[in-house]
Design a protein around this motif. Structure first.
Motif, PDB file in Angstrom:
ATOM      1  N   ASP A 174       0.805  -1.216   0.000  1.00 34.29           N
ATOM      2  CA  ASP A 174       0.000   0.000   0.000  1.00 34.29           C
ATOM      3  C   ASP A 174       0.840   1.269   0.000  1.00 34.29           C
ATOM      4  O   ASP A 174       0.323   2.371   0.209  1.00 34.29           O
ATOM      5  CB  ASP A 174      -0.947   0.007   1.194  1.00 34.29           C
ATOM      6  CG  ASP A 174      -0.218  -0.142   2.520  1.00 34.29           C
ATOM      7  OD1 ASP A 174       1.002  -0.392   2.498  1.00 34.29           O
ATOM      8  OD2 ASP A 174      -0.872  -0.028   3.574  1.00 34.29           O
ATOM      9  N   THR A 175       2.140   1.157  -0.268  1.00 32.87           N
ATOM     10  CA  THR A 175       2.998   2.339  -0.373  1.00 32.87           C
ATOM     11  C   THR A 175       2.617   3.127  -1.622  1.00 32.87           C
ATOM     12  O   THR A 175       2.524   2.570  -2.714  1.00 32.87           O
ATOM     13  CB  THR A 175       4.481   1.945  -0.451  1.00 32.87           C
ATOM     14  OG1 THR A 175       4.813   1.148   0.691  1.00 32.87           O
ATOM     15  CG2 THR A 175       5.366   3.174  -0.466  1.00 32.87           C
ATOM     16  N   VAL A 176       2.398   4.430  -1.448  1.00 31.95           N
ATOM     17  CA  VAL A 176       1.911   5.275  -2.546  1.00 31.95           C
ATOM     18  C   VAL A 176       3.087   5.796  -3.361  1.00 31.95           C
ATOM     19  O   VAL A 176       4.052   6.334  -2.811  1.00 31.95           O
ATOM     20  CB  VAL A 176       1.075   6.452  -2.004  1.00 31.95           C
ATOM     21  CG1 VAL A 176       0.607   7.347  -3.151  1.00 31.95           C
ATOM     22  CG2 VAL A 176      -0.124   5.925  -1.223  1.00 31.95           C
ATOM     23  N   LEU A 177       2.998   5.650  -4.679  1.00 34.55           N
ATOM     24  CA  LEU A 177       4.006   6.202  -5.585  1.00 34.55           C
ATOM     25  C   LEU A 177       3.671   7.659  -5.888  1.00 34.55           C
ATOM     26  O   LEU A 177       4.422   8.562  -5.565  1.00 34.55           O
ATOM     27  CB  LEU A 177       4.076   5.391  -6.875  1.00 34.55           C
ATOM     28  CG  LEU A 177       5.050   5.906  -7.936  1.00 34.55           C
ATOM     29  CD1 LEU A 177       6.483   5.812  -7.425  1.00 34.55           C
ATOM     30  CD2 LEU A 177       4.901   5.117  -9.235  1.00 34.55           C
ATOM     31  N   GLU A 178       2.557   7.896  -6.540  1.00 37.82           N
ATOM     32  CA  GLU A 178       2.041   9.252  -6.797  1.00 37.82           C
ATOM     33  C   GLU A 178       0.613   9.138  -7.288  1.00 37.82           C
ATOM     34  O   GLU A 178       0.179   8.103  -7.792  1.00 37.82           O
ATOM     35  CB  GLU A 178       2.896  10.006  -7.819  1.00 37.82           C
ATOM     36  CG  GLU A 178       2.963   9.386  -9.182  1.00 37.82           C
ATOM     37  CD  GLU A 178       3.795  10.209 -10.159  1.00 37.82           C
ATOM     38  OE1 GLU A 178       3.194  10.790 -11.077  1.00 37.82           O
ATOM     39  OE2 GLU A 178       5.021  10.282  -9.995  1.00 37.82           O
ATOM     40  N   ASP A 179      -0.133  10.221  -7.121  1.00 35.20           N
ATOM     41  CA  ASP A 179      -1.537  10.272  -7.561  1.00 35.20           C
ATOM     42  C   ASP A 179      -2.362   9.123  -6.991  1.00 35.20           C
ATOM     43  O   ASP A 179      -3.306   8.640  -7.645  1.00 35.20           O
ATOM     44  CB  ASP A 179      -1.625  10.273  -9.088  1.00 35.20           C
ATOM     45  CG  ASP A 179      -1.005  11.514  -9.699  1.00 35.20           C
ATOM     46  OD1 ASP A 179      -1.048  12.570  -9.045  1.00 35.20           O
ATOM     47  OD2 ASP A 179      -0.477  11.427 -10.820  1.00 35.20           O
ATOM     48  N   GLY A 180      -2.009   8.665  -5.795  1.00 36.43           N
ATOM     49  CA  GLY A 180      -2.772   7.606  -5.151  1.00 36.43           C
ATOM     50  C   GLY A 180      -2.481   6.208  -5.651  1.00 36.43           C
ATOM     51  O   GLY A 180      -3.101   5.238  -5.201  1.00 36.43           O
ATOM     52  N   ILE A 181      -1.551   6.060  -6.585  1.00 34.81           N
ATOM     53  CA  ILE A 181      -1.195   4.743  -7.125  1.00 34.81           C
ATOM     54  C   ILE A 181      -0.258   4.039  -6.146  1.00 34.81           C
ATOM     55  O   ILE A 181       0.746   4.604  -5.719  1.00 34.81           O
ATOM     56  CB  ILE A 181      -0.528   4.890  -8.501  1.00 34.81           C
ATOM     57  CG1 ILE A 181      -1.530   5.481  -9.499  1.00 34.81           C
ATOM     58  CG2 ILE A 181      -0.009   3.541  -9.003  1.00 34.81           C
ATOM     59  CD1 ILE A 181      -0.928   5.815 -10.846  1.00 34.81           C
ATOM     60  N   VAL A 182      -0.594   2.805  -5.803  1.00 29.35           N
ATOM     61  CA  VAL A 182       0.174   2.075  -4.793  1.00 29.35           C
ATOM     62  C   VAL A 182       0.963   0.938  -5.438  1.00 29.35           C
ATOM     63  O   VAL A 182       0.729   0.569  -6.598  1.00 29.35           O
ATOM     64  CB  VAL A 182      -0.761   1.512  -3.696  1.00 29.35           C
ATOM     65  CG1 VAL A 182      -1.459   2.661  -2.967  1.00 29.35           C
ATOM     66  CG2 VAL A 182      -1.784   0.556  -4.293  1.00 29.35           C
ATOM     67  N   ILE A 242       1.870   4.617 -14.817  1.00 29.55           N
ATOM     68  CA  ILE A 242       1.107   5.593 -14.032  1.00 29.55           C
ATOM     69  C   ILE A 242      -0.094   6.096 -14.820  1.00 29.55           C
ATOM     70  O   ILE A 242      -1.218   6.160 -14.313  1.00 29.55           O
ATOM     71  CB  ILE A 242       2.015   6.764 -13.618  1.00 29.55           C
ATOM     72  CG1 ILE A 242       3.061   6.287 -12.605  1.00 29.55           C
ATOM     73  CG2 ILE A 242       1.193   7.905 -13.029  1.00 29.55           C
ATOM     74  CD1 ILE A 242       4.097   7.331 -12.262  1.00 29.55           C
ATOM     75  N   GLU A 243       0.132   6.440 -16.071  1.00 31.41           N
ATOM     76  CA  GLU A 243      -0.955   6.958 -16.915  1.00 31.41           C
ATOM     77  C   GLU A 243      -2.057   5.919 -17.092  1.00 31.41           C
ATOM     78  O   GLU A 243      -3.254   6.235 -16.980  1.00 31.41           O
ATOM     79  CB  GLU A 243      -0.382   7.358 -18.274  1.00 31.41           C
ATOM     80  CG  GLU A 243      -1.412   7.898 -19.244  1.00 31.41           C
ATOM     81  CD  GLU A 243      -0.831   8.230 -20.599  1.00 31.41           C
ATOM     82  OE1 GLU A 243      -1.604   8.427 -21.553  1.00 31.41           O
ATOM     83  OE2 GLU A 243       0.414   8.282 -20.705  1.00 31.41           O
TER      84      GLU A 243
END
Length: 226
Positions: free
Chosen positions: A40-48, A179-180
Motif C-alpha cells: 500500500d505504499t503510494v508512488l504518486e496520484d494515489g497509485i500504490v 502511471i498513466e
C-alpha cells in the motif's frame, strides 16, 4: 508474513495452488517481493505498489522497486533488455509510442547502410572477418567513395544512440506509461481485471512481430531498390 505472488505481488490464500490474479503457481510465492516497499505504499496520484505490480505482471519485484527509485529528478537507470531490444522490449511492455519511434529510427539507420552494401557487393567477401573488411575498405576507399562511409558511420551512431537511450531511460518511460494507464483504469467504471489485462501486462506477439519487421523490412527495401 503474508504470502504474495512473485509475479504480480498480490496476496495468495494459504491453500491456493495458483495466484488468483495472474495464475502463477504457488511455488513462485515469496513473503515480500518488493523489498522494503509495502503493497500500500503510494508512488504518486494515489497509485500504490500493489497496483504497479498488477500492471507490470511479469517481474514486478524489479519494476516496482525501479518505479519507486525513479522520479523527474532521477530518470536514469539501466535495463539490459531495453538496450538489446529497444523497439521490441518497448512494444512487449506496451509502450507503443516509444516502441514505434525507436523502430522507425532503427529501420532508417539500417537503410543508411544501403550505399555501403552496394559498394561492397563488387568485392568478394566470403568468410571475411572484421579486420579483413576494414582493410578492404581502406585499400579501396577511392572506389567506394566518401558518402557510403559517412552514411554507415551515421547509421552506427543512430543505432547505438537508440540502444543507449532505451537502456538508460526505458524504465522511466515504462514508469510513466504505468502511471498513466493505472490512473485511467482507476477512473474507469469497467471491470478492473479486464482493463489490467488489456492495458497492462506484456505482449510477446508484439515482441516477435517487431523483431521480424525490424530484421526484414530493410532487407526487403534493399531488394526492391538494389
Amino acid at each position: 508474513n503474508v504470502v504474495r505472488c512473485r509475479f504480480c505481488g498480490n496476496e495468495m490464500e494459504d491453500d491456493a495452488n495458483f495466484c488468483p490474479h495472474c495464475r502463477a503457481p504457488r511455488e513462485n510465492a515469496t513473503a515480500n517481493p518488493f523489498g522494503d516497499i509495502k503493497k500500500d505504499t503510494v508512488l504518486e496520484d494515489g497509485i500504490v505498489a500493489e497496483e504497479l505490480a498488477r500492471f507490470t505482471l511479469i517481474n514486478p519485484s524489479r519494476y516496482v522497486r525501479k518505479f519507486f527509485s525513479l522520479n523527474k529528478k532521477n530518470r536514469v537507470s539501466w535495463n539490459w533488455a531495453a538496450f538489446l531490444f529497444p523497439c521490441e522490449w518497448s512494444l512487449y511492455r506496451k509502450c507503443y509510442k516509444s516502441g514505434i519511434l525507436m523502430g522507425i529510427l532503427l529501420v532508417a539507420a539500417a537503410l543508411l547502410t544501403m550505399p555501403m552494401e552496394k559498394a561492397l557487393s563488387q568485392f568478394v567477401l566470403d568468410n571475411a572477418n572484421y579486420q579483413q573488411v576494414m582493410a578492404l575498405l581502406l585499400e579501396n576507399s577511392d572506389k567506394i567513395g566518401l558518402l557510403p562511409m559517412v552514411l554507415s558511420l551515421v547509421s552506427g551512431a543512430i543505432t547505438l544512440g537508440v540502444r543507449i537511450f532505451a537502456g538508460v531511460f526505458g524504465d522511466y518511460i515504462y514508469r510513466g506509461t504505468a502511471i498513466e494507464r493505472i490512473k485511467a483504469i482507476n477512473s474507469s467504471p469497467d471491470e478492473k481485471d479486464d482493463l489490467y489485462r488489456k492495458m497492462g501486462g506484456v505482449n510477446i506477439i508484439l515482441f516477435l512481430v517487431a523483431y521480424i519487421a525490424r530484421s526484414y523490412i530493410p532487407a526487403i527495401i534493399f531488394m526492391f531498390l538494389g
